[in-house]
Design an enzyme around this catalytic site. Structure first.
Site, short mmCIF file in Angstrom:
data_model
loop_
_atom_site.label_atom_id
_atom_site.label_comp_id
_atom_site.label_asym_id
_atom_site.label_seq_id
_atom_site.Cartn_x
_atom_site.Cartn_y
_atom_site.Cartn_z
N GLU A 1 -93.59 6.62 -55.88
CA GLU A 1 -92.89 6.86 -55.25
C GLU A 1 -93.20 5.75 -54.40
OE1 GLU A 1 -90.73 8.13 -51.68
OE2 GLU A 1 -91.02 9.50 -54.03
N TYR B 1 -88.42 -5.19 -62.38
CA TYR B 1 -88.49 -3.67 -63.32
C TYR B 1 -87.82 -3.96 -65.04
CZ TYR B 1 -90.17 -1.79 -59.04
OH TYR B 1 -90.44 -1.41 -57.76
N VAL C 1 -96.18 -4.87 -52.55
CA VAL C 1 -96.76 -5.95 -52.37
C VAL C 1 -96.86 -6.42 -50.95
CG1 VAL C 1 -98.32 -8.32 -53.71
CG2 VAL C 1 -97.41 -5.99 -54.84
N GLY D 1 -96.07 -12.41 -56.64
CA GLY D 1 -95.77 -13.94 -57.40
C GLY D 1 -96.65 -13.90 -58.06
#
Length: 162
Positions: free
Chosen positions: A86, A134, A90, A96
């Site tokens: 869901e 992604y 960060v 990074g």
């Protein structure tokens, strides 16, 4: 995974931190005005006996730095559960460092351990940094599906006709 990272199940004592992450995410998505969650809501929906959603906290060098909220869905075609992410977030000062990837790997491991057929999530179409991230992991967009939602008055009105 870096030894600087620790991923753990969230507890009810984390509700304040979870709400802070949710608010940070909403600000990033330019939707802070849409956050309705309270610590009480989170306590009930994530940690009660009948909770169906789960949360993990990612820590970097001992400091809460991100979170992921997920639940299990079901695929009739596969005849087994899937894991649906869901929210993944960060905090900016920890980006990074690999924590986002570590959180995703953690959940992928849970999906595999639970014999899930899928690990899915959605991303806003303008969020190029997330999309690039992604896709660098091997994830593919589901371009053939369009999401729909009933909420608010439309949901209440539709349910009243049942």
């Amino acid at each position: 995974m870096s030894s600087a990272f620790h991923i753990r199940p969230a507890t009810v004592d984390d509700c304040s931190q979870i709400l802070a992450f949710i608010t940070e995410l909403a600000i990033y998505e330019k939707a802070e005005h849409e956050v309705e969650s309270t610590e009480t809501d989170l306590s009930q929906t994530l940690f009660s006996d009948d909770a169906t959603a789960h949360c993990v906290i990612g820590e970097y060098q001992g400091k809460p730095s991100g979170f992921a909220v997920y639940f299990y869905n079901y695929s009739t075609w596969q005849g087994r559960n899937g894991l649906y992410l869901e929210d993944l977030y960060v905090s900016p000062e920890f980006r990074g460092k690999g924590l986002g990837k570590a959180l995703l790997k953690h959940l992928a491991g849970q999906a595999v351990a639970k014999n899930c057929g899928r690990f899915e999530w959605s991303v806003l179409d303008w969020n190029t940094p997330a999309i690039d991230f992604y896709e660098s992991l091997g994830a593919k967009p589901k371009s053939e599906w369009v999401g729909y939602r009933l909420d608010g008055d439309a949901l209440t009105s539709f349910a009243a006709d049942a």
